[in-house]
Design an enzyme around this catalytic site. Structure first.
Site, short mmCIF file in Angstrom:
data_model
loop_
_atom_site.label_atom_id
_atom_site.label_comp_id
_atom_site.label_asym_id
_atom_site.label_seq_id
_atom_site.Cartn_x
_atom_site.Cartn_y
_atom_site.Cartn_z
N GLU A 79 22.43 62.92 67.43
CA GLU A 79 21.03 63.30 67.54
C GLU A 79 20.34 62.78 68.80
OE1 GLU A 79 19.61 65.31 65.53
OE2 GLU A 79 20.91 65.35 63.75
N SER A 353 19.31 49.76 1.03
CA SER A 353 19.77 48.42 0.63
C SER A 353 20.26 47.58 1.80
CB SER A 353 20.89 48.54 -0.40
OG SER A 353 20.42 49.14 -1.58
#
Length: 783
Positions: A79, A353
């Site tokens: 770049e 239970s």
């Protein structure tokens, strides 16, 4: 002239100072207010989910020091080769780009530096015309004045487009290569370096016959050109030539993992509580165990689909650090038919239970019983509350361990009624059960699942049994602190309760799947109207809780804990064993204040001389109840007549025979069940023939702590039945209100009494051996 030079010098100095002031004055970070994605990982670093940022893009901010140096160099080479030397704008590149674009008619070249590209990305600039380009140049100079080269380079690498809605090398590396950006190879780095120039075109992936995706021809050609320039700078990298010729495998964003969705949703929802956390969340989840639970849940429901079972939840917790290792919130997160996105682990449901172990643990701590204490499983009333067993039957005398393992309701309610401080309700509040109504709202029905708990709350309580009675918070994130926890039970009570639960046989005890037995302390639960089926327990260092039901609360007769949930529970246990998960018992607190004592099996008390069957049980010195058994008693029998003999024992004409003296309520159950017992013969209660006291009577009607009402118009309707259970040696009961004699009755027969006024009364009963019981009642009047 000299004056003009002085003015020029002062002006240049002022400009220089202004530039320095701009350069070093406080300024916001380039990452500030940039929406970021969140990376969620398991405890081993495996990716669970990558979220979208608030602007619906995949974006992570990675420090420059954590980006592959090869990628950084490749980006600058591709770049902006002069990035380190220009002031934000490269005039040569601008002129070359303008000539190529507007004069020669060749390819369109922007001529932008990395700084200019960052300016375009940061401020969303339109740079296709001259005016936009001038704004871009001005912004680039501004960036160079305010930030260092490394800061600018870091920002560009984190904002550059990499195809679709993917921005920045962090997200691109994670999505395309499934690895962090500091672990990229040179071929991978070069591909990312050329991608931002045309992300939508070069980012297209090519499918091969094996359904894998590879870089397209455009990206491959651009990478080859960049590599040629790279080799000019790095001739020593000749070995990379062969690697660059190999096809480069990439993943797509559609392939991102979406594992443990309910757990990930939870930790993401709690991010507001931890505002200083970074973009990565490391959870306590173990992906391997998560997959195991998901697979077992899915297979179990496929087998049970014909019974209408369609949804389930499960959670696995490591008690050593309280980390949640696996969470299945529903059978299928994406199935709207079962409301799959609902997290069943955080939903309030009736526990059935599954809470009974904590009633017995509290009773152990409060000295109400020990594991071999004999409890009454007989028709009983506790005030206006008359519980029933699940099977509608009564077993008579059962040990505390049997009552817990067989999930008998009446003994559990009887034990809960004897608890003092804390009561069972207080215990649940201290254990962190949220949104409970008042204690009076539940009464003793709370024992049998009258309240509601979440799976997480239930798992915490079972983990407390595994952590020697200490309640500790669940840990969802790897960084959550490990708490010492608050002690709600003694280590002794926790140990004994675990031992009692280990006596519970697995439902497939005779099958091949149980060929390698593993000690598991577990319990099932079934809610009222068959809405919820539970199984919860301790498996080595882990707590496992499973639930089956429907999120809309609809019932199904198949939703029975031992039939629907227990098979799934042990299917997961078998899976843990098969996967060679370490299920060794963790280090517990030791030594404990426990002893093994001999007891008479029939009564659970210390054996007397005539007890025929004896056993051993755990005993907490200073807490556990202790007394001598009186069930087995010797009666002198005349050898000639075979009848009880009174008077001094004469071995020439008498012999001792042992009989069982059961209380009247238990004796009645034995008769109803057809269970033979060696009952004492008539005439056995000779005056002075016994040198001990048997059990005193126990009033069963009227109920304790109950207000009885009488109507003025029908006072005769307030007649009360007076009844009590008595020892087997009793032949007559005498009833009193205060000091007034009301009448007498035989054992098992009620005496009717009508109060002559309203107010408080003290009722008492005395048997024919002088033993007694009493209670207070209140009689009120209504119109």
């Amino acid at each position: 002239m000299r004056r003009q030079w002085l003015v020029l010098l002062l002006s240049l100095t002022a400009v220089a100072l202004a530039l320095v002031a701009v350069r070093y004055s406080p300024r916001p970070s380039l990452s500030e207010s940039v929406p970021l994605s969140t990376v969620v990982r398991d405890r081993e670093g495996r990716l669970l989910r990558l979220t979208l940022a608030s602007d619906q893009r995949y974006r992570l901010w990675v420090p420059l020091s954590e980006i592959s140096p090869s990628l950084v160099e490749a980006v600058m080479l591709q770049e902006d080769a002069w990035f380190r030397w220009h002031a934000g704008v490269n005039p040569v590149s601008l002129v070359r780009g303008a000539w190529s674009t507007y004069a020669s008619g060749e390819a369109r070249i922007g001529g932008s530096t990395l700084t200019m590209q960052l300016a375009r990305l940061r401020w969303r600039l339109q740079t296709r015309d001259v005016r936009g380009k001038l704004v871009q140049i001005a912004r680039a100079v501004q960036l160079e004045l305010c930030y260092s080269k490394d800061e600018i380079l870091e920002a560009y690498l984190n904002l550059a487009p990499y195809g679709g809605n993917i921005e920045g090398v962090g997200a691109a590396s994670l999505i395309y290569y499934r690895k962090p950006s500091d672990r990229l190879t040179l071929p991978e780095a070069l591909a990312l370096a050329v991608l931002p120039q045309a992300p939508s075109r070069r980012g297209r992936l090519t499918a091969r016959d094996d359904d894998a995706f590879y870089i397209g021809s455009g990206l491959e050609a651009a990478r080859a050109r960049l590599y040629a320039r790279w080799r000019e700078r790095h001739p020593e990298d000749a070995a990379e030539d062969a690697l660059l010729k190999l096809p480069l495998r990439l993943h797509s964003a559609r392939e991102l993992p979406f594992r443990a969705p309910h757990l990930v949703d939870r930790v993401l929802a709690e991010r507001a509580w931890h505002p200083h956390d970074g973009p990565e969340l490391k959870t306590t989840l173990d992906t391997r165990l998560q997959r195991l639970l998901e697979e077992r849940v899915r297979n179990h429901l496929q087998r049970e689909r014909s019974r209408g079972l369609r949804n389930a939840s499960a959670i696995l917790i490591d008690t050593r650090d309280m980390g949640v290792r696996a969470l299945v919130g529903s059978a299928d997160y994406f199935d709207a038919g079962i409301q799959g996105q609902v997290n069943g682990a955080d939903a309030k449901r009736s526990p059935g239970s599954t809470l009974k172990p904590f009633i017995y643990a509290l009773a152990l701590d409060q000295g109400v019983l020990h594991p071999a204490s004999v409890l009454r499983d007989v028709p009983s009333a506790f005030g206006p509350y008359t519980p029933e067993n699940f099977d509608g039957r009564f077993m008579g005398p059962v040990t505390a361990t049997e009552a817990l393992v067989r999930s008998r309701n009446i003994p559990a309610v009887g034990v809960a009624a004897q608890l003092k401080q804390p009561s069972f309700y207080d215990f649940l509040r201290r254990a962190g059960v949220r949104d409970l109504a008042s204690q009076n709202h539940y009464g003793l029905a709370l024992v049998l699942g009258g309240g509601e708990v979440t799976m997480e709350e239930l798992a915490r309580m079972y983990a407390m049994l595994g952590n020697d009675g200490r309640l500790r918070a669940l840990r969802w994130r790897d960084g959550d602190p490990q708490e010492e926890g608050a002690r709600l039970l003694s280590a002794e009570a926790a140990f004994v309760t675990r031992d009692m639960l280990r006596q519970n046989p697995r439902p497939d005890a005779g099958s091949q799947s149980a060929s390698r037995p593993l000690p598991v302390a577990w319990k099932t639960g079934t809610s009222w109207a068959f809405r919820d089926a539970w199984s919860a327990g301790l498996v080595g260092p882990y707590v496992l809780v499973v639930w089956l039901g429907n999120f809309d609360g609809s019932s199904n007769p198949a939703l029975v804990g031992v039939e629907a949930a227990a098979p799934l529970f042990f299917d997961i246990v078998d899976g843990l064993q098969a996967a060679r998960v370490d299920l060794a018992e963790p280090v517990r607190q030791w030594p404990l204040n426990l002893k093994r004592v001999e007891i008479c099996r029939a009564s659970g008390d210390l054996p007397n001389a005539w007890c025929p069957q004896r056993g051993m049980t755990w005993f907490i010195p200073g807490k556990s109840p202790i007394r001598i058994s009186t069930v087995h008693r010797a009666i002198a029998i005349d050898i000639a007549s075979g009848r009880p003999a009174c008077g001094p024992f004469d071995p020439r004409s008498m012999r001792n025979e042992v009989f069982e003296f059961w209380p009247s309520d238990l004796a009645r159950v034995f008769v109803q069940a057809g269970i033979p017992r060696r009952r004492p013969p008539p005439g056995h209660d000779c005056a002075g023939s016994q040198d001990w006291l048997g059990s005193p009577p126990s009033i069963t009607s009227p109920y304790r702590a109950t207000r009885y009402t009488m109507r003025l118009s029908h006072p005769e309707q307030v007649a009360l039945n007076l009844a009590a259970t008595v020892d087997a040696d009793v032949s007559r009961l005498y009833w009193f209100v205060g000091n007034t004699f009301l009448g007498s009755a035989e054992p098992g027969t009620a005496l009717a009494w009508t109060p002559d006024r309203t107010g408080h009364f003290r009722l008492s009963v005395v048997d024919d051996h002088g033993r007694s019981d009493e209670r207070e009642i209140e009689v009120a009047v209504v119109q």
